[in-house]
Design a protein around this motif. Structure first.
Motif, PDB file in Angstrom:
ATOM      1  N   ILE A  23       0.807  -1.209   0.000  1.00 29.34           N
ATOM      2  CA  ILE A  23       0.000   0.000   0.000  1.00 29.34           C
ATOM      3  C   ILE A  23       0.848   1.271   0.000  1.00 29.34           C
ATOM      4  N   SER A  24       2.097   1.178   0.424  1.00 29.64           N
ATOM      5  CA  SER A  24       2.937   2.379   0.548  1.00 29.64           C
ATOM      6  C   SER A  24       3.951   2.529  -0.575  1.00 29.64           C
ATOM      7  N   PHE A  25       3.892   1.691  -1.613  1.00 32.16           N
ATOM      8  CA  PHE A  25       4.959   1.619  -2.616  1.00 32.16           C
ATOM      9  C   PHE A  25       4.454   1.985  -4.009  1.00 32.16           C
ATOM     10  N   LEU A  26       4.956   3.088  -4.555  1.00 31.50           N
ATOM     11  CA  LEU A  26       4.653   3.544  -5.914  1.00 31.50           C
ATOM     12  C   LEU A  26       5.884   3.322  -6.783  1.00 31.50           C
ATOM     13  N   PHE A  27       5.691   2.754  -7.980  1.00 32.00           N
ATOM     14  CA  PHE A  27       6.843   2.418  -8.815  1.00 32.00           C
ATOM     15  C   PHE A  27       6.521   2.623 -10.293  1.00 32.00           C
ATOM     16  N   THR A  28       7.558   2.641 -11.119  1.00 33.77           N
ATOM     17  CA  THR A  28       7.373   2.871 -12.547  1.00 33.77           C
ATOM     18  C   THR A  28       7.061   1.561 -13.269  1.00 33.77           C
ATOM     19  N   ARG A  29       6.324   1.705 -14.352  1.00 29.67           N
ATOM     20  CA  ARG A  29       6.058   0.534 -15.190  1.00 29.67           C
ATOM     21  C   ARG A  29       7.350  -0.004 -15.790  1.00 29.67           C
ATOM     22  N   ALA A  30       8.257   0.899 -16.156  1.00 29.93           N
ATOM     23  CA  ALA A  30       9.528   0.469 -16.748  1.00 29.93           C
ATOM     24  C   ALA A  30      10.274  -0.471 -15.810  1.00 29.93           C
ATOM     25  N   ALA A  31      10.282  -0.155 -14.505  1.00 29.52           N
ATOM     26  CA  ALA A  31      10.968  -1.016 -13.539  1.00 29.52           C
ATOM     27  C   ALA A  31      10.214  -2.325 -13.345  1.00 29.52           C
ATOM     28  N   TYR A  32       8.897  -2.248 -13.303  1.00 28.43           N
ATOM     29  CA  TYR A  32       8.086  -3.465 -13.162  1.00 28.43           C
ATOM     30  C   TYR A  32       8.409  -4.448 -14.278  1.00 28.43           C
ATOM     31  N   GLU A  33       8.476  -3.955 -15.488  1.00 25.77           N
ATOM     32  CA  GLU A  33       8.811  -4.825 -16.618  1.00 25.77           C
ATOM     33  C   GLU A  33      10.283  -5.234 -16.578  1.00 25.77           C
ATOM     34  N   GLY A  34      11.136  -4.318 -16.079  1.00 25.52           N
ATOM     35  CA  GLY A  34      12.566  -4.594 -16.036  1.00 25.52           C
ATOM     36  C   GLY A  34      12.955  -5.709 -15.088  1.00 25.52           C
ATOM     37  N   VAL A  35      12.156  -5.920 -14.030  1.00 21.30           N
ATOM     38  CA  VAL A  35      12.472  -6.989 -13.071  1.00 21.30           C
ATOM     39  C   VAL A  35      11.664  -8.255 -13.343  1.00 21.30           C
ATOM     40  N   GLY A  36      10.865  -8.242 -14.400  1.00 18.66           N
ATOM     41  CA  GLY A  36      10.136  -9.450 -14.775  1.00 18.66           C
ATOM     42  C   GLY A  36       8.767  -9.608 -14.161  1.00 18.66           C
ATOM     43  N   GLY A  37       8.208  -8.534 -13.586  1.00 16.69           N
ATOM     44  CA  GLY A  37       6.857  -8.607 -13.046  1.00 16.69           C
ATOM     45  C   GLY A  37       6.767  -9.341 -11.725  1.00 16.69           C
ATOM     46  N   VAL A  38       5.548  -9.757 -11.383  1.00 15.97           N
ATOM     47  CA  VAL A  38       5.317 -10.414 -10.098  1.00 15.97           C
ATOM     48  C   VAL A  38       5.706 -11.884 -10.192  1.00 15.97           C
ATOM     49  N   TYR A  39       5.842 -12.490  -9.000  1.00 15.80           N
ATOM     50  CA  TYR A  39       6.221 -13.902  -8.913  1.00 15.80           C
ATOM     51  C   TYR A  39       4.980 -14.694  -8.524  1.00 15.80           C
ATOM     52  N   GLU A  40       4.499 -15.533  -9.416  1.00 15.16           N
ATOM     53  CA  GLU A  40       3.204 -16.189  -9.236  1.00 15.16           C
ATOM     54  C   GLU A  40       3.200 -17.521  -8.488  1.00 15.16           C
ATOM     55  N   PRO A  41       4.254 -18.346  -8.540  1.00 15.27           N
ATOM     56  CA  PRO A  41       4.127 -19.704  -7.993  1.00 15.27           C
ATOM     57  C   PRO A  41       3.777 -19.793  -6.515  1.00 15.27           C
TER      58      PRO A  41
END
Length: 322
Positions: free
Chosen positions: A172-190
């Motif tokens: 809830i406290s974390f705002l981030f760029t789309r570029a970084a989200y894509e750069g680290v490979g997105g969320v971890y689903e397993p």
């Protein structure tokens, strides 16, 4: 970064309209107006979500969309669906049981733009969070206490070293760029839990996150006996968090071993053991302090003894200093 970037907000929910109402209002009350919100109904009843969002249609002005997952994909899967549905420059996950101060977005967006212009590796900002202890009474939320959650964190750049020991930044406290989200490979689903910790470790391994020293986020925990939809993953399922924490530590270490390197996995495991030792030592210090205070209390309650009336009990051993 554009002057007034669109903030994409993802809210994961399932059969919790009493909490979702607060989350929607938290977004609508933001003084920063350039946002869009995607609510991912993760396998829950569609009707209450549709009814709730329709109630705020005038205020939302088309900025809130709903995605209904026919079956639950879990927290990380729902996050991925919501984030994929947005094309905004900035992103944030606003869970249905958390909330913001009205200034959260205007402060974090401005700080992210300012810091990114000076330090291009800055792709995320976070604020201090309040921990709100609450319980659900029917259709009402009863607040029991509010206290700072992570105000011990120094302002400025977050420590990757400290993050490798444990997560201290709620989504809830974390705002981030789309570029970084894509750069680290997105969320971890397993895994169903602690995906936010994995995401932050990968994020900090590549980019900087800046702590804004303002308490602008509210991290809500249920303290009662709520189960099912009204449960809280922190309060009700600590054992599962420990289970998946060890799974992550093992997976990170295996990656290091396979690559023949000392990396995140080795460091995180060592940092975790160090944290355990610190906790144990602090516990022992606390017990010693309690014992000392108890002894002083006992001594204070005794009748004073005339030192001339009796010699100290030495059990045959000469006291030091005599």
């Amino acid at each position: 970064m554009t002057e007034s970037p669109v903030v994409g907000i993802v809210t994961r929910t399932k059969n919790r309209p009493v909490l979702l109402k607060r989350a929607v209002e938290s977004v609508l009350f933001q003084t920063y107006r350039n946002w869009e919100m995607v609510i991912v109904n993760d396998g829950g009843d569609p009707a209450p979500v549709e009814t709730l969002v329709a109630r705020y249609a005038d205020d939302a002005r088309g900025r809130i969309r709903i995605i209904h997952n026919p079956a639950s994909l879990g927290m990380e899967g729902a996050s991925k669906v919501g984030l994929a549905a947005l094309d905004s420059e900035l992103l944030v996950v606003h869970d249905d049981d958390d909330s913001w101060a009205p200034e959260f977005l205007v402060v974090t967006v401005a700080e992210l733009r300012r810091m990114h212009a000076v330090y291009p590796t800055v792709h995320g900002v976070t604020t201090y969070a309040h921990r709100v202890l609450e319980r659900i009474q029917g259709n009402l939320v009863e607040i029991e206490s509010i206290a700072p959650f992570n105000d011990w964190v120094p302002p400025g750049f977050l420590s990757l070293d400290r993050m490798l020991m444990a997560n201290f930044i709620p989504p809830i406290s974390f705002l981030f760029t789309r570029a970084a989200y894509e750069g680290v490979g997105g969320v971890y689903e397993p895994i169903p839990y602690l995906g936010d910790w994995d995401f932050l470790v990968r994020f900090l391994s590549k980019y900087e996150i800046v702590m804004v020293p303002q308490l602008l986020a509210f991290y809500h925990w249920r303290t009662g006996a709520e189960t099912g939809a009204m449960g809280n993953s922190i309060i009700g399922e600590l054992d599962r968090h420990r289970f998946y924490r060890q799974m992550l530590l093992n997976e990170w270490l295996r990656r290091d071993l396979a690559a023949g390197r000392f990396g995140v996995g080795a460091y995180a495991n060592l940092r975790s053991h160090l944290g355990t030792l610190i906790d144990q030592s602090e516990h022992l210090v606390g017990l010693a302090e309690e014992a000392r205070e108890g002894a002083e209390h006992d001594d204070a309650g005794r009748k004073p003894v005339d030192p001339r009336a009796a010699e100290p009990r030495t059990n045959g051993v000469k006291p030091a200093g005599r």
